[in-house]
Write an enzyme that holds these catalytic residues in place. Structure first.
Site, short mmCIF file in Angstrom:
data_model
loop_
_atom_site.label_atom_id
_atom_site.label_comp_id
_atom_site.label_asym_id
_atom_site.label_seq_id
_atom_site.Cartn_x
_atom_site.Cartn_y
_atom_site.Cartn_z
N THR A 28 0.86 -1.19 0.00
CA THR A 28 0.00 0.00 0.00
C THR A 28 0.89 1.24 0.00
O THR A 28 1.99 1.24 0.57
CB THR A 28 -0.95 0.03 1.21
OG1 THR A 28 -0.18 0.17 2.41
CG2 THR A 28 -1.82 -1.23 1.28
N GLY A 30 2.26 2.61 -2.79
CA GLY A 30 3.39 2.20 -3.63
C GLY A 30 3.75 3.19 -4.71
O GLY A 30 4.51 2.86 -5.62
N SER A 32 5.35 6.18 -4.30
CA SER A 32 6.58 6.94 -4.08
C SER A 32 7.30 6.40 -2.86
O SER A 32 6.81 5.50 -2.18
CB SER A 32 6.28 8.44 -3.89
OG SER A 32 5.46 8.64 -2.76
N GLY A 33 8.47 6.96 -2.59
CA GLY A 33 9.20 6.68 -1.36
C GLY A 33 9.48 5.20 -1.11
O GLY A 33 9.85 4.45 -2.02
N GLY A 35 7.47 2.73 -0.36
CA GLY A 35 6.57 1.78 -1.03
C GLY A 35 7.03 1.50 -2.44
O GLY A 35 7.11 0.33 -2.87
N TYR A 171 1.09 11.44 15.47
CA TYR A 171 1.82 10.60 14.51
C TYR A 171 2.58 9.49 15.25
O TYR A 171 2.46 8.31 14.91
CB TYR A 171 2.80 11.47 13.70
CG TYR A 171 3.68 10.69 12.75
CD1 TYR A 171 3.20 10.29 11.51
CD2 TYR A 171 4.99 10.35 13.10
CE1 TYR A 171 4.02 9.55 10.64
CE2 TYR A 171 5.80 9.62 12.24
CZ TYR A 171 5.31 9.23 11.00
OH TYR A 171 6.10 8.52 10.15
N1 LIG Z 1 10.34 9.31 5.45
C1 LIG Z 1 10.61 9.06 6.70
O1 LIG Z 1 11.57 9.60 7.25
C2 LIG Z 1 9.76 8.09 7.49
C3 LIG Z 1 10.24 7.66 8.73
C4 LIG Z 1 9.50 6.72 9.43
C5 LIG Z 1 8.34 6.19 8.92
N2 LIG Z 1 7.89 6.63 7.70
C6 LIG Z 1 6.67 5.99 7.18
O2 LIG Z 1 6.94 5.45 5.91
C7 LIG Z 1 5.71 5.31 5.18
C8 LIG Z 1 5.95 5.73 3.74
O3 LIG Z 1 6.28 7.09 3.68
P1 LIG Z 1 7.44 7.70 2.75
O4 LIG Z 1 8.41 8.33 3.65
O5 LIG Z 1 7.89 6.68 1.77
O6 LIG Z 1 6.66 8.92 2.08
P2 LIG Z 1 5.99 9.20 0.64
O7 LIG Z 1 7.00 9.13 -0.44
O8 LIG Z 1 5.23 10.45 0.85
O9 LIG Z 1 4.99 7.98 0.43
C9 LIG Z 1 3.75 7.89 1.06
C10 LIG Z 1 2.94 6.88 0.29
O10 LIG Z 1 1.72 6.66 1.00
C11 LIG Z 1 0.65 6.85 0.08
N3 LIG Z 1 -0.53 7.30 0.80
C12 LIG Z 1 -0.66 8.34 1.65
N4 LIG Z 1 -1.91 8.41 2.13
C13 LIG Z 1 -2.58 7.37 1.55
C14 LIG Z 1 -3.90 6.89 1.65
N5 LIG Z 1 -4.81 7.53 2.43
N6 LIG Z 1 -4.26 5.81 0.94
C15 LIG Z 1 -3.35 5.17 0.14
N7 LIG Z 1 -2.09 5.58 0.01
C16 LIG Z 1 -1.71 6.67 0.71
C17 LIG Z 1 1.14 7.83 -0.94
O11 LIG Z 1 0.42 7.66 -2.16
P3 LIG Z 1 -0.42 8.82 -2.93
O12 LIG Z 1 0.08 10.13 -2.40
O13 LIG Z 1 -0.10 8.58 -4.36
O14 LIG Z 1 -1.84 8.54 -2.58
C18 LIG Z 1 2.58 7.37 -1.11
O15 LIG Z 1 2.64 6.29 -2.01
C19 LIG Z 1 4.68 6.10 5.98
O16 LIG Z 1 3.85 5.20 6.68
C20 LIG Z 1 5.52 6.90 6.94
O17 LIG Z 1 4.82 7.22 8.12
C21 LIG Z 1 8.55 7.58 6.98
#
Ligand SMILES: NC(=O)c1ccc[n+]([C@@H]2O[C@H](COP(=O)([O-])OP(=O)(O)OC[C@H]3O[C@@H](n4cnc5c(N)ncnc54)[C@H](OP(=O)(O)O)[C@@H]3O)[C@@H](O)[C@H]2O)c1
Length: 270
Positions: A28, A30, A32-33, A35, A171
């Site tokens: 889920t 997938g 960007s980032g 995923g 968060y």
């Molecule tokens: N980056 C960090 O430093 C960090 C650290 C710890 C944990 N995390 C966790 O890592 C996970 C991925 O984040 P990321 O850092 O890779 O950021 P990201 O590049 O912003 O990716 C977030 C992803 O989640 C999707 N998304 C957001 N809300 C959604 C929803 N309601 N339904 C379906 N898809 C949804 C977005 O897709 P669309 O926008 O296309 O819908 C995107 O694919 C998150 O759970 C975040 O809390 C991040």
């Protein structure tokens, strides 16, 4: 003597190349980032991969980037809406008949002090990060039960579940809840051969990181606080998720694996 292939061998374990042959994994968030990086790695290692996101254009862009033909299935599904997750499971069931793995990764990073939190931002954070993860797993469960050879679920938590974080109370709490789900569901599903773990990324350079930590000076300060001396990449987390999803982790369930360059392990200050 220096082995010039050390880095390459470390990052791309050749023995792992076929870990996912014939297996189907749902990722889920997938588009960007982490995923997207995990989807890419699983495809490289032989899996069929289902990716989700909220936006058709971003899904199409991810499809173009991954370029995996029939082995990739992009489905628009908002993780905050259980009805979307039920529709997603039905579509996956129709196309593949089962799932062997789930990376419940979709999440939003709402960073606010306790005083700034509104009912609306509270609900949005909980709806995606906690409710969304729970119902992703609930709807995927009947498909995971059809896996042969053991299924695995990985929930994306965060290093913040291990620390008090003054500017992200809701968060951080959703991520603590996510890890607790990994423990509870890990024990609930153990008898069915389904493992459940969480992964706790540290500071990983993705769209979310840039949204939250906007200034270069802030980013430099964050980097300076990482014992291993660098910010994380989405690929660092993808490797860990692939390990937990694979049979290589077949004796690990209910755990949290922190991928943070040492942030959580080290005390801040003297
Ligand atoms: N980056 C960090 O430093 C960090 C650290 C710890 C944990 N995390 C966790 O890592 C996970 C991925 O984040 P990321 O850092 O890779 O950021 P990201 O590049 O912003 O990716 C977030 C992803 O989640 C999707 N998304 C957001 N809300 C959604 C929803 N309601 N339904 C379906 N898809 C949804 C977005 O897709 P669309 O926008 O296309 O819908 C995107 O694919 C998150 O759970 C975040 O809390 C991040």
């Amino acid at each position: 003597m220096t082995n010039e292939n050390t880095t390459d061998t470390h990052r791309h374990d050749r023995g792992a190349t076929h870990d996912f042959d014939g297996r189907t994994v749902l990722v889920t968030g997938g588009t960007s980032g982490m995923g997207l990086a995990t989807a890419r790695l699983l495809l490289d290692r032989g899996a069929s991969v289902v990716i989700t996101g909220r936006d058709d254009a971003r899904l199409r862009r991810a499809e173009d980037e991954l370029d995996a033909g029939e082995r990739l299935f992009a489905v628009r599904a908002d993780s905050a809406r259980p009805a979307d997750l039920a529709r997603l499971a039905a579509a996956v069931g129709e196309r593949y008949g089962r799932l062997d793995g789930v990376f419940a990764n979709a999440g939003v990073g709402v960073f606010e002090t306790p005083a700034e939190v509104t009912e609306e931002s509270f609900d949005r954070t909980v709806d995606v990060n906690f409710k969304g993860v729970f119902f992703t797993v609930q709807h995927a469960l009947p498909l995971l039960e059809k896996s042969t050879g053991g299924a695995s679920i990985v929930l994306n938590a965060s290093w913040t579940l291990h620390r008090g974080l003054p500017n992200a109370p809701v968060y951080a709490a959703t991520k603590a809840a996510v890890h607790n789900l990994a423990r509870t569901l890990g024990s609930a599903f153990a008898g069915r051969g389904i493992r459940v773990n969480s992964v706790s990324p540290g500071y990983i350079v993705t769209g979310m990181f840039h949204e939250v930590i906007t200034e270069t000076a802030q980013q430099d300060a964050v980097r300076a606080g990482v014992p291993l001396g660098r910010l994380g990449e989405a690929a660092d987390v993808a490797e860990t998720v692939a390990f937990l999803l694979s049979p290589r982790a077949s004796y690990i369930t209910g755990q949290d694996l922190v991928v943070d360059g040492g942030v959580v392990a080290v005390a801040n200050g003297w």
